[in-house]
Scaffold this motif. Sequence first.
Motif, short mmCIF file in Angstrom:
data_model
loop_
_atom_site.label_atom_id
_atom_site.label_comp_id
_atom_site.label_asym_id
_atom_site.label_seq_id
_atom_site.Cartn_x
_atom_site.Cartn_y
_atom_site.Cartn_z
N PHE A 140 0.83 -1.21 0.00
CA PHE A 140 0.00 0.00 0.00
C PHE A 140 0.86 1.25 0.00
O PHE A 140 0.61 2.20 -0.74
CB PHE A 140 -0.93 0.00 1.22
N GLN A 141 1.90 1.28 0.84
CA GLN A 141 2.76 2.45 0.89
C GLN A 141 3.57 2.61 -0.39
O GLN A 141 3.88 3.74 -0.80
CB GLN A 141 3.69 2.38 2.10
N THR A 142 3.89 1.50 -1.06
CA THR A 142 4.57 1.58 -2.35
C THR A 142 3.66 2.23 -3.38
O THR A 142 4.09 3.06 -4.19
CB THR A 142 5.00 0.19 -2.82
N LEU A 144 1.26 4.24 -2.57
CA LEU A 144 1.05 5.61 -2.12
C LEU A 144 2.17 6.54 -2.59
O LEU A 144 1.90 7.67 -3.02
CB LEU A 144 0.96 5.64 -0.59
N ALA A 176 1.48 7.39 -6.02
CA ALA A 176 0.33 8.28 -6.13
C ALA A 176 0.71 9.72 -5.80
O ALA A 176 0.24 10.66 -6.45
CB ALA A 176 -0.79 7.80 -5.20
N LEU A 177 1.56 9.91 -4.79
CA LEU A 177 1.94 11.26 -4.39
C LEU A 177 2.71 11.99 -5.49
O LEU A 177 2.67 13.22 -5.58
CB LEU A 177 2.80 11.21 -3.12
N PHE A 200 8.17 10.61 1.15
CA PHE A 200 6.74 10.91 0.92
C PHE A 200 6.53 12.41 0.76
O PHE A 200 5.79 12.86 -0.13
CB PHE A 200 5.89 10.38 2.07
N PRO A 219 -3.24 7.78 -9.48
CA PRO A 219 -3.13 7.58 -8.03
C PRO A 219 -4.32 6.83 -7.45
O PRO A 219 -4.16 6.04 -6.51
CB PRO A 219 -3.05 9.01 -7.47
N LEU A 250 -3.81 3.31 -5.48
CA LEU A 250 -4.31 3.04 -4.13
C LEU A 250 -5.21 1.81 -4.12
O LEU A 250 -5.13 0.96 -3.22
CB LEU A 250 -5.07 4.26 -3.61
N GLY A 280 -2.89 -1.17 -4.80
CA GLY A 280 -2.07 -1.44 -3.64
C GLY A 280 -2.86 -2.11 -2.52
O GLY A 280 -2.39 -3.04 -1.87
#
Length: 424
Positions: free
Chosen positions: A62-64, A66, A69-70, A123, A373, A377, A380
């Motif tokens: 998920f953080q990958t 994210l 997406a950012l 991030f 993104p 999400l 992910g």
Amino acid sequence: REGPADRSSRPRLRFPAAQVFESFRIRSFRFQWSADALSVWANEMETLVLGWYIVSETGSAFQTGLIGALRFGGTLVAPLYGVMADRISRRTMLVGMRLVFATQASVMMGLALTGVLEPWHAFLLAFLTGLVRQGEQVVRQSLIADTVPKASLMNAAGLARTTQDLARIAGAFLGATLLARLGLGQAYIGVTCFFAGGALLALGITLHGKPAPRAGQSPVADLRSGASYIRRDRTIVAIMFLAFLVNLTAFPLTNGLLPVVAKQGFGLGPTGLAMLTATTAAGALAGSLGLAAFSRAGRPDRMMVLAIVAWHLAVIWFGLVSSLGLAFVVLAFYGAMMSFSMVTMSALLMEITAAEFRGRVMGVRMLAVYGLPMGLLIGGALSETVNVKTAALALGGLGLGLTLISMIVWQELWRGRSAGRGTG
């Protein structure tokens, strides 16, 4: 029977190799292509390095997703960049934005080399540069149409796309090599230098004929007139929808989730991830060069829709394969269909949009990237709760279904109305 006179009157098929590099005859395009190549190379290196850093540090799919997406966080303000691109020098905007990227990369480099880098730094910096990244694409595409004749737009769009394809091959391997052998900080030295080089080469871009159009009304009025212009043209509306759709359902597989595929799906390291990335890019490069060679053949609108269908079929196919060898084949096909889809989409928009609205139309077009993104999400989350293959099946199936529906809603794409301005 056909006589000699009939045969001599038929148009002769010319080998298209001589047409592939047609747009390179234009000096400004040569400078822009080179500048774009360095900048995109840096971007692809950073995508691989940053994705691998996050998945290694956090272990979270998920953080990958994210962090990917950012990097597209500025999508919502892309229309404002479009207004700016219709009012001020597009070349100046492009140089300034690339200097921002070089500054961000140098900060990451410093943090990594001094050993104080933490995931939250990555991030934050990804979010800040993401505010600018989509504006850079708006200006880049608008500049192509400013400097290349209308008849060469498909060729120029195909050649411009090769910068991304080549970067994904060479840039991915360079980033992986630097990361594996020297570390994150040294990899960011390369990223910083390439972004800075892309800014310097962009100074050689010149507008032939007249400068970028300058609107005489307020920015808010510019936005309204641009929205009205888009709304009246059903072909542009259809392209905007399809652009959002492929960002939501097709792009996430290789634009954020590929580190998860490499690590969790096939047990690969950074070099294996680079090979997956390069295979996708090789297929895309073949597609881009093919379109550049046959830039005046066929119906680009119909080709675009069929390529999007095939692209989603490739995503579904990837979700079904378990063999690494077959996965490479699928990714090559995926890359080719991605190029066919995006090059024809970009060329169609540049061709049918009036010059004074080009920045605003491309700015609204960048809003479609907000689908990426969202898709990252969703993908992910699905990868973390189920697995990445199921995520591919879900995204590919959704995209295929909505593409088929769009073919019914916007039938003018099949009737050839994209050659002019259809009104709704």
